[in-house]
Write a protein that holds these residues in place. Sequence first.
Motif, PDB file in Angstrom:
ATOM      1  N   HIS A 200      43.974  40.134  35.389  1.00  0.00           N
ATOM      2  CA  HIS A 200      43.165  41.043  34.554  1.00  0.00           C
ATOM      3  C   HIS A 200      43.315  40.845  33.045  1.00  0.00           C
ATOM      4  O   HIS A 200      43.073  41.780  32.298  1.00  0.00           O
ATOM      5  CB  HIS A 200      43.485  42.510  34.886  1.00  0.00           C
ATOM      6  CG  HIS A 200      43.531  42.793  36.354  1.00  0.00           C
ATOM      7  ND1 HIS A 200      42.497  42.473  37.196  1.00  0.00           N
ATOM      8  CD2 HIS A 200      44.511  43.341  37.131  1.00  0.00           C
ATOM      9  CE1 HIS A 200      42.819  42.815  38.428  1.00  0.00           C
ATOM     10  NE2 HIS A 200      44.039  43.329  38.423  1.00  0.00           N
ATOM     11  N   THR A 201      43.731  39.698  32.597  1.00  0.00           N
ATOM     12  CA  THR A 201      43.871  39.527  31.143  1.00  0.00           C
ATOM     13  C   THR A 201      43.003  38.385  30.596  1.00  0.00           C
ATOM     14  O   THR A 201      42.820  38.276  29.392  1.00  0.00           O
ATOM     15  CB  THR A 201      45.337  39.216  30.757  1.00  0.00           C
ATOM     16  OG1 THR A 201      45.768  38.108  31.549  1.00  0.00           O
ATOM     17  CG2 THR A 201      46.244  40.413  30.978  1.00  0.00           C
ATOM     18  N   PHE A 202      42.497  37.561  31.490  1.00  0.00           N
ATOM     19  CA  PHE A 202      41.822  36.336  31.039  1.00  0.00           C
ATOM     20  C   PHE A 202      40.572  36.633  30.201  1.00  0.00           C
ATOM     21  O   PHE A 202      40.371  36.066  29.131  1.00  0.00           O
ATOM     22  CB  PHE A 202      41.479  35.467  32.255  1.00  0.00           C
ATOM     23  CG  PHE A 202      41.105  34.065  31.891  1.00  0.00           C
ATOM     24  CD1 PHE A 202      42.054  33.191  31.374  1.00  0.00           C
ATOM     25  CD2 PHE A 202      39.808  33.609  32.046  1.00  0.00           C
ATOM     26  CE1 PHE A 202      41.711  31.896  31.020  1.00  0.00           C
ATOM     27  CE2 PHE A 202      39.459  32.324  31.699  1.00  0.00           C
ATOM     28  CZ  PHE A 202      40.411  31.471  31.190  1.00  0.00           C
TER      29      PHE A 202
ATOM     30  N   SER B 293      45.933  31.052  25.978  1.00  0.00           N
ATOM     31  CA  SER B 293      46.393  31.991  24.952  1.00  0.00           C
ATOM     32  C   SER B 293      47.368  31.336  23.970  1.00  0.00           C
ATOM     33  O   SER B 293      47.702  31.915  22.949  1.00  0.00           O
ATOM     34  CB  SER B 293      47.086  33.190  25.619  1.00  0.00           C
ATOM     35  OG  SER B 293      48.105  32.714  26.470  1.00  0.00           O
TER      36      SER B 293
ATOM     37  N   GLU C 299      37.256  37.001  39.040  1.00  0.00           N
ATOM     38  CA  GLU C 299      38.700  36.691  39.106  1.00  0.00           C
ATOM     39  C   GLU C 299      39.247  36.952  40.504  1.00  0.00           C
ATOM     40  O   GLU C 299      39.004  38.008  41.087  1.00  0.00           O
ATOM     41  CB  GLU C 299      39.446  37.560  38.080  1.00  0.00           C
ATOM     42  CG  GLU C 299      40.944  37.270  38.068  1.00  0.00           C
ATOM     43  CD  GLU C 299      41.667  37.947  36.910  1.00  0.00           C
ATOM     44  OE1 GLU C 299      41.268  37.742  35.750  1.00  0.00           O
ATOM     45  OE2 GLU C 299      42.635  38.677  37.180  1.00  0.00           O
TER      46      GLU C 299
ATOM     47  N   GLU D  57      48.827  35.816  35.511  1.00  0.00           N
ATOM     48  CA  GLU D  57      48.784  37.211  35.060  1.00  0.00           C
ATOM     49  C   GLU D  57      47.381  37.753  35.311  1.00  0.00           C
ATOM     50  O   GLU D  57      46.403  37.254  34.732  1.00  0.00           O
ATOM     51  CB  GLU D  57      49.102  37.278  33.563  1.00  0.00           C
ATOM     52  CG  GLU D  57      49.321  38.692  33.095  1.00  0.00           C
ATOM     53  CD  GLU D  57      49.488  38.778  31.576  1.00  0.00           C
ATOM     54  OE1 GLU D  57      50.274  39.615  31.130  1.00  0.00           O
ATOM     55  OE2 GLU D  57      48.818  38.026  30.853  1.00  0.00           O
TER      56      GLU D  57
ATOM     57  N   SER E  63      32.832  41.615  32.413  1.00  0.00           N
ATOM     58  CA  SER E  63      33.307  40.247  32.615  1.00  0.00           C
ATOM     59  C   SER E  63      32.226  39.211  32.292  1.00  0.00           C
ATOM     60  O   SER E  63      32.280  38.080  32.745  1.00  0.00           O
ATOM     61  CB  SER E  63      33.788  40.066  34.056  1.00  0.00           C
ATOM     62  OG  SER E  63      32.823  40.565  34.935  1.00  0.00           O
TER      63      SER E  63
ATOM     64  N   GLY F 258      39.925  39.178  28.448  1.00  0.00           N
ATOM     65  CA  GLY F 258      40.345  39.705  27.143  1.00  0.00           C
ATOM     66  C   GLY F 258      40.688  38.569  26.190  1.00  0.00           C
ATOM     67  O   GLY F 258      40.292  38.598  25.014  1.00  0.00           O
ATOM     68  N   HIS F 259      41.395  37.556  26.685  1.00  0.00           N
ATOM     69  CA  HIS F 259      41.726  36.404  25.833  1.00  0.00           C
ATOM     70  C   HIS F 259      40.438  35.723  25.356  1.00  0.00           C
ATOM     71  O   HIS F 259      40.296  35.384  24.189  1.00  0.00           O
ATOM     72  CB  HIS F 259      42.538  35.361  26.614  1.00  0.00           C
ATOM     73  CG  HIS F 259      43.951  35.779  26.873  1.00  0.00           C
ATOM     74  ND1 HIS F 259      44.790  36.248  25.890  1.00  0.00           N
ATOM     75  CD2 HIS F 259      44.675  35.786  28.007  1.00  0.00           C
ATOM     76  CE1 HIS F 259      45.961  36.530  26.409  1.00  0.00           C
ATOM     77  NE2 HIS F 259      45.927  36.260  27.701  1.00  0.00           N
TER      78      HIS F 259
ATOM     79  N   LYS G 146      38.361  37.190  22.506  1.00  0.00           N
ATOM     80  CA  LYS G 146      38.906  37.043  21.140  1.00  0.00           C
ATOM     81  C   LYS G 146      38.630  35.660  20.552  1.00  0.00           C
ATOM     82  O   LYS G 146      38.976  35.382  19.415  1.00  0.00           O
ATOM     83  CB  LYS G 146      40.420  37.274  21.187  1.00  0.00           C
ATOM     84  CG  LYS G 146      40.804  38.737  21.351  1.00  0.00           C
ATOM     85  CD  LYS G 146      42.304  38.895  21.172  1.00  0.00           C
ATOM     86  CE  LYS G 146      42.888  39.683  22.323  1.00  0.00           C
ATOM     87  NZ  LYS G 146      44.118  39.219  22.854  1.00  0.00           N
TER      88      LYS G 146
ATOM     89  N   VAL H 231      50.949  33.069  31.636  1.00  0.00           N
ATOM     90  CA  VAL H 231      51.781  33.529  30.508  1.00  0.00           C
ATOM     91  C   VAL H 231      53.239  33.230  30.855  1.00  0.00           C
ATOM     92  O   VAL H 231      53.582  32.990  32.019  1.00  0.00           O
ATOM     93  CB  VAL H 231      51.634  35.054  30.279  1.00  0.00           C
ATOM     94  CG1 VAL H 231      50.236  35.405  29.810  1.00  0.00           C
ATOM     95  CG2 VAL H 231      52.001  35.827  31.532  1.00  0.00           C
TER      96      VAL H 231
ATOM     97  N   GLY I 280      45.302  30.345  32.619  1.00  0.00           N
ATOM     98  CA  GLY I 280      45.411  31.794  32.390  1.00  0.00           C
ATOM     99  C   GLY I 280      46.835  32.308  32.491  1.00  0.00           C
ATOM    100  O   GLY I 280      47.044  33.523  32.558  1.00  0.00           O
TER     101      GLY I 280
END
Length: 514
Positions: free
Chosen positions: A67-69, A197, A128, A65, A99, A71-72, A75, A56, A54
Amino acid sequence: MADGDSSFRISPSASSSCSSGCRRSRRWSQVSRSWSESEREARVLVINTGGTIGMVYEDNVLTTEPHTFVGHLKKLPMLHDQAYAERTQLFAYHKDAGSTLVLPSVAPEASHDFLWRQDKRVVYTLLEYDPLLDSCNMTTDDWAKIAKDIKEHYEDYDGFVVLHGTDTMAYTASALSFMCEHQGKPVILTGSQVPISEMRSDGRDNLLGALLIAGHFVIPEVGLYFHHKLYRGNRVTKVDSGRFKAFLSPNLPPLINAEVNITVSWDMVWRPNTMHKFRVHTNLNRNVGLLRLFPGITSDTIRAFLQPPMQGIVLETYGTGNAPDKRPDLLEELRAATDRGVLIINCTQCLCGSVSESYATGKALLHCGVIPGGDMTPEAALAKLSYVLGKSELSIKQQKEILHENLRGEMTTVYSASKFSLRDSSFLCLVANAIGANRTEELEGVRDALVPVLACAAAKTGDLETLRSLQRMHGCQWRYGGPRGLGPSRCGFGSSNWLQWSKSSGSGKGSWSV
Ligand SMILES: NC(=O)C[C@H](N)C(=O)O
């Protein structure tokens, strides 16, 4: 599972998954999803502790990073089917809607595929951690947190995936394998070498494989899934920082090979068949360490390392567990430490192979009170020490005895007398395999039929260790005695021993006296 797989099989759908009593059915009435949808879904909890998967780039270095996993993942069509989620009101149903994701189904054209035949969706929810960690920052407290979270959500899910950095993943997998007691569901660690990502990430395949296995197979072990293979977690070691094949299990083949077909080696799956309720032991002893021998090591170094508060060390020795027997100064330090109660496990520095008593240089360590570690990895041996020393209610003698035992398949046990052992579930697996029993109920039937027989066999030869193992694994009670101890409900065994056996927990109740 590959059609041609000759290994011991269990029908995944007959497992403890959806029908196993996950608490989700209680929330059923809140929304109008059809029963059939829910029944065809497996639930997996993904605990995200951090790691490269996870990460970046920030200032040219990889960093976690928050709170972004999710979201990835949303997609990525291979990891989330938004249309299915909307059509079946998945988000209205789950309290952690933001989530919760669902894997796509296998295309109908691939109807030969085992996963297609299962016709089951894997619905997974991400938990998370804050902060997310590079696994170099993991401590025993983090292991305890993971274990507690698995325990807290144990009844709600069919399986667990732990996202974790690769650097210390083998340590965490080993530790969790001991901390999880009476485990009946899969716990699978995975991660990646390249962030999910990124275009060329191995994380997508690793996560997908771990989710499919956790959702479809009842492998009641702590496993580590990486680069198309599921390994027993306490058998792995990280061997490569630059390849996708980052892990090896040098002394045990993988439990699953996920190639064109998913092949499960069921005969290798660790099945304690315990009747006890799942629990976690989170009290780990931190006064443990790894000491690697090298030519010329001084006794001062060894003495310093073994000073209090050190309570247990893994001694990484040469070859088959050898140490210099022409160095009385070293051996004296080791002997002095074991005399004052420090537990020392002997593990080889070699990647493959086992500690044995082939050489005088290895025997010398035994005479110093060092415990042979078989073919355990140093990671597993360290975790085992920390776990066993954490059972502070036990005496040092008892702790030492437990360290000799194969607790979770972490070492290969060699039985010199026979080709099979009655002490673990391998005999039951062999029989079940031979008669084609593969459903959970069938396996329980085989076990219930055979355990008394095995106990009798052990009683006949006075093999108390096997009787204890059977008792531990199968939740039975027994009373055992020689000819002078005959009680009212016994039956003679040969001319000497007797056994009274009762089973009061689990699916069946019963008692036997023989
Ligand atoms: N590939 C990785 O995950 C390495 C990273 N340093 C970690 O262990 O968290």
